[in-house]
Design a protein around this motif. Structure first.
Motif, PDB file in Angstrom:
ATOM      1  N   UNK A   1      -2.957   9.391  -1.181  1.00 48.36           N
ATOM      2  CA  UNK A   1      -2.514  10.118   0.011  1.00 48.36           C
ATOM      3  C   UNK A   1      -3.703  10.462   0.881  1.00 48.36           C
ATOM      4  N   UNK A   2      -3.421  10.636   2.147  1.00 45.82           N
ATOM      5  CA  UNK A   2      -4.429  11.124   3.080  1.00 45.82           C
ATOM      6  C   UNK A   2      -3.814  12.265   3.885  1.00 45.82           C
TER       7      UNK A   2
ATOM      8  N   UNK B   1      -7.511   2.902   0.173  1.00 42.12           N
ATOM      9  CA  UNK B   1      -6.471   3.673  -0.505  1.00 42.12           C
ATOM     10  C   UNK B   1      -5.838   2.852  -1.629  1.00 42.12           C
ATOM     11  N   UNK B   2      -5.647   1.564  -1.385  1.00 41.95           N
ATOM     12  CA  UNK B   2      -5.009   0.699  -2.377  1.00 41.95           C
ATOM     13  C   UNK B   2      -5.943   0.414  -3.547  1.00 41.95           C
ATOM     14  N   UNK B   3      -7.196   0.157  -3.252  1.00 41.02           N
ATOM     15  CA  UNK B   3      -8.165  -0.242  -4.283  1.00 41.02           C
ATOM     16  C   UNK B   3      -8.604   0.930  -5.157  1.00 41.02           C
ATOM     17  N   UNK B   4      -8.761   2.093  -4.570  1.00 46.32           N
ATOM     18  CA  UNK B   4      -9.271   3.260  -5.300  1.00 46.32           C
ATOM     19  C   UNK B   4      -8.271   3.698  -6.384  1.00 46.32           C
TER      20      UNK B   4
END
Length: 120
Positions: free
Chosen positions: A69-70, A59-62
């Motif tokens: 969000x998920x 989530x952080x890298x993308x």
């Protein structure tokens, strides 16, 4: 909706939410992000596994907007969780603490049953 006859006991609480156990309905209630959700015991632990499986690093890298969000839809509940990175971390902390307290209570209860009482 919470049953007025329910008997709640606090399992674990943080600044971001709380987990309660209802002895009458044999379920757990999760209070998080301004709402309350009821879980059967097995569904609660399944929900915890789903939250633990979220890949925070991805989530952080993308760089795409959708990675911020998920969405998690727990089994047998009408609730849908839309979680940001901080929400996932806060929910993990809450669920980890609740699971620890549930297991600790189970160990204490089994020790009390195994220890013979001494009456003087």
């Amino acid at each position: 909706m919470i049953c007025p006859l329910a008997n709640f006991e606090e399992v674990y609480k943080t600044d971001h939410g709380a987990v309660y156990q209802c002895s009458r309905q044999n379920c757990y209630w999760l209070e998080f992000a301004g709402s309350t959700t009821s879980f059967r015991v097995s569904d609660f632990f399944g929900f915890k596994k789903n939250i633990d499986a979220i890949d925070i690093s991805a989530m952080i890298i993308d760089p795409s907007r959708t990675a911020d969000f998920t969405i998690v839809m727990p089994f047998r509940t009408p609730r849908c969780f839309v979680l940001g990175i901080n929400d996932v971390l806060n929910l993990r902390e809450l669920l980890d603490g609740a699971k620890f307290m549930i297991e600790l209570n189970s160990v204490v209860q089994s020790c009390l049953k195994a220890t013979p009482s001494r009456v003087a």
